[in-house]
Design a protein around this motif. Sequence first.
Motif, PDB file in Angstrom:
ATOM      1  N   THR A  66       2.509   2.818  -8.050  1.00 18.36           N
ATOM      2  CA  THR A  66       2.633   4.158  -7.451  1.00 18.36           C
ATOM      3  C   THR A  66       4.085   4.599  -7.429  1.00 18.36           C
ATOM      4  OG1 THR A  66       0.689   3.728  -6.067  1.00 18.36           O
ATOM      5  CG2 THR A  66       2.127   5.531  -5.409  1.00 18.36           C
ATOM      6  N   VAL A 184      -2.661   5.364  -2.900  1.00 18.47           N
ATOM      7  CA  VAL A 184      -3.351   6.136  -3.930  1.00 18.47           C
ATOM      8  C   VAL A 184      -3.657   7.542  -3.429  1.00 18.47           C
ATOM      9  CG1 VAL A 184      -5.398   6.197  -5.400  1.00 18.47           C
ATOM     10  CG2 VAL A 184      -4.351   4.005  -4.839  1.00 18.47           C
ATOM     11  N   ASP A 187      -0.536   9.423  -3.494  1.00 18.20           N
ATOM     12  CA  ASP A 187      -0.114   9.696  -4.864  1.00 18.20           C
ATOM     13  C   ASP A 187      -0.850  10.904  -5.434  1.00 18.20           C
ATOM     14  OD1 ASP A 187       1.100   9.288  -7.373  1.00 18.20           O
ATOM     15  OD2 ASP A 187      -0.637   8.154  -8.057  1.00 18.20           O
ATOM     16  N   ALA A 236      -3.110   7.037 -12.936  1.00 11.81           N
ATOM     17  CA  ALA A 236      -3.473   6.940 -11.523  1.00 11.81           C
ATOM     18  C   ALA A 236      -4.978   6.820 -11.356  1.00 11.81           C
ATOM     19  CB  ALA A 236      -2.950   8.159 -10.772  1.00 11.81           C
ATOM     20  N   SER A 240      -6.888   3.733  -9.640  1.00 11.66           N
ATOM     21  CA  SER A 240      -7.813   3.996  -8.535  1.00 11.66           C
ATOM     22  C   SER A 240      -9.181   3.386  -8.825  1.00 11.66           C
ATOM     23  CB  SER A 240      -7.959   5.505  -8.320  1.00 11.66           C
ATOM     24  OG  SER A 240      -6.721   6.087  -8.011  1.00 11.66           O
TER      25      SER A 240
END
Length: 679
Positions: A66, A184, A187, A236, A240
Amino acid sequence: MKFRDYAILVSVIMIVIMMVIPLPPLLLDILIMINISLALTIILVAMNTQEPLQFSIFPTLLLLTTLFRLGLNVSTTRSILTNQTGGQVIETFGSFVVGGSAIIGILVFLILVIIQFLVITKGSERVAEVAARFTLDSMPGKQMSIDADLGAGMISDREAKTRREKVGQEADFYGAMDGASKFVKGDAIAGIIITIINIIGGLMIGVVVHGLPIGEAAQLFTLLSIGDGLVSQIPALLISTAMGIVVTRAVSDGNLGSDVTRQLFAYPKMLYVVAGTLMMLAVFTPISPLLIMPVAAVVAFSAFRMQKTLNAEEASEKDSDPGEKEAAGLKSPESVNDLLHVDAIEFEFGYGLIPIADKNQGGDLLDRVIMIRRQCAMELGIVVPVIRIRDNIQLQPNEYVIKIKGNRVARGDIMLDHYLAMSPGVDDENVYGIETVEPAFGMPALWVDEDMKEEAEMAGYAIVDPPSVVSTHLTEIIKRHAHELVGRQEVKSLIENIRDSSPAVVEELIPNLMSIGEVQKVLMKLLKEKVSIRNLLVVLETLADYAPQTKDVDLLTEYVRQALARQITRQYAPDNEALKVITAGASLEKKFADSVHRTEQGNYLSIDPESSQTIFQKITEQAGQLQQNGVQPILLTSPAIRIYMRQFVERFAPDLPVLSYNELEPEIEIQSVGVVNIP
């Protein structure tokens, strides 16, 4: 530190530095590709782990990735707003992937953010939170289960330690995942904000600074911002997804791919239903059969192949002879090695006594064994090895045996539907039952039923339930044979425990003055006479004081006993009451002193048979009189001959304590109730 350790440290520092120092577009392209590759690696590893703890570094890795993406966002934003370019990768995503349309790019970007933020991240966060809560709530139960398995002998101390560590690691992991899921979520929010800043800021800079027309500036910076958002949101999204896979994975014997194929296609016949449903769609709906029929045919053919494979596997399992497999297993080296292992303590019982060990039938033997081990640790100062509990069909239904290192040392018979009633000294004619002998101490007793129990209690009988009879017998056997359970490895563990708190005495004694084996012999002699070694520090300090003077283990043991005088006094006079003893007379002590022969190999006692018989009769007579009066007999002698007197007495009365004057505190009152002399 190794090279890879330095590489990780430098990488973390460089992530922070690239937020401050402008990077050229070429380097940005390389870093973006590294980011995508790292995300792909993480999700593939998550898919191939069999249980979450195999990827225990994931929470920390989630933080670092991240931070890396945010650092890239800062660097690409600076490059877009300053140089009107973010590198070839960003331009490709902004033009080729979304077709060069700013509107399409914005919509695609928003869809990715929604999928990540509202679906995957939100779900993973909830799963991690619930998993952390349930893992913490289940820790006490798991610890008790481990203790029960350890007490039952189902696992070793090392296995129990490993399982306890795993329970703690699971709690730490899910707790960390619960917190890491917030990274997350943050982010995703940061990605939206950064993209909006890029679009608005780029439009203002393009018009004001670079003098571009507003339409051209909007087209240019919007596409670049959308490209930047896509190259950051796709990795990302992968990470995730990896987080969701990790927190939702249960313990399995395979990876995600094998589990999905094995479980999803475990019922091939169901695929025929799927194929039939697709064919019905082709017939009863306007969808072209040319689109549906090929898919239905593939599904039906797959079901046929899987069903054929499943039938072949079942046929091969039926053809294989279980007896041959068992015989082959017995021939393996691993099986032979297992047969060489001998348990330190074994408790075997007939099938009629299974209810006392089966928790489902109300048995609490496993819990009692745990308490026995704790009691022995407190009273004797040793860690009793795992007690192996098993049923044995070769025994009588109500019979049990206790083995020490594979050899039977005690047996007993109990009746589960009766109670053991021990007489207070005067038998009551109204109390009747099945005559027996109390197994732990050899006292005459009766097995009485439920109806007779109350009357026996009123008559003063001591009533004991069957599980208590077994646990008492097992406890006494362990105490009686404690010296056989202390090997060199156990002594080393005890000494290492002392080394943590008092390293000086251990370093002085071992190995300079005494070896582990010599210390073991001293401890065994103490335990054989039921002297606790819990105060091991005093034992080691005494050995360190006298070991330079003598190497005679018997003499060193006497020095240790004298150092433990307060403990020995309290053992036989707990309330500081007067100590009633049988005293060795002058003639007896002279006889023993004259009968000690000293050689280079050591000292030994040699008494003629006639004198031995006389001494035996007199000591037995005096001890029997005290036992009839309810007093524990103790033989008191001088320090010089105590060890030889003990060697003589243990042949016919191993439970008779033999003490010397130096092993008793001066303030204790000694009452001599008998004197043993010989003509």
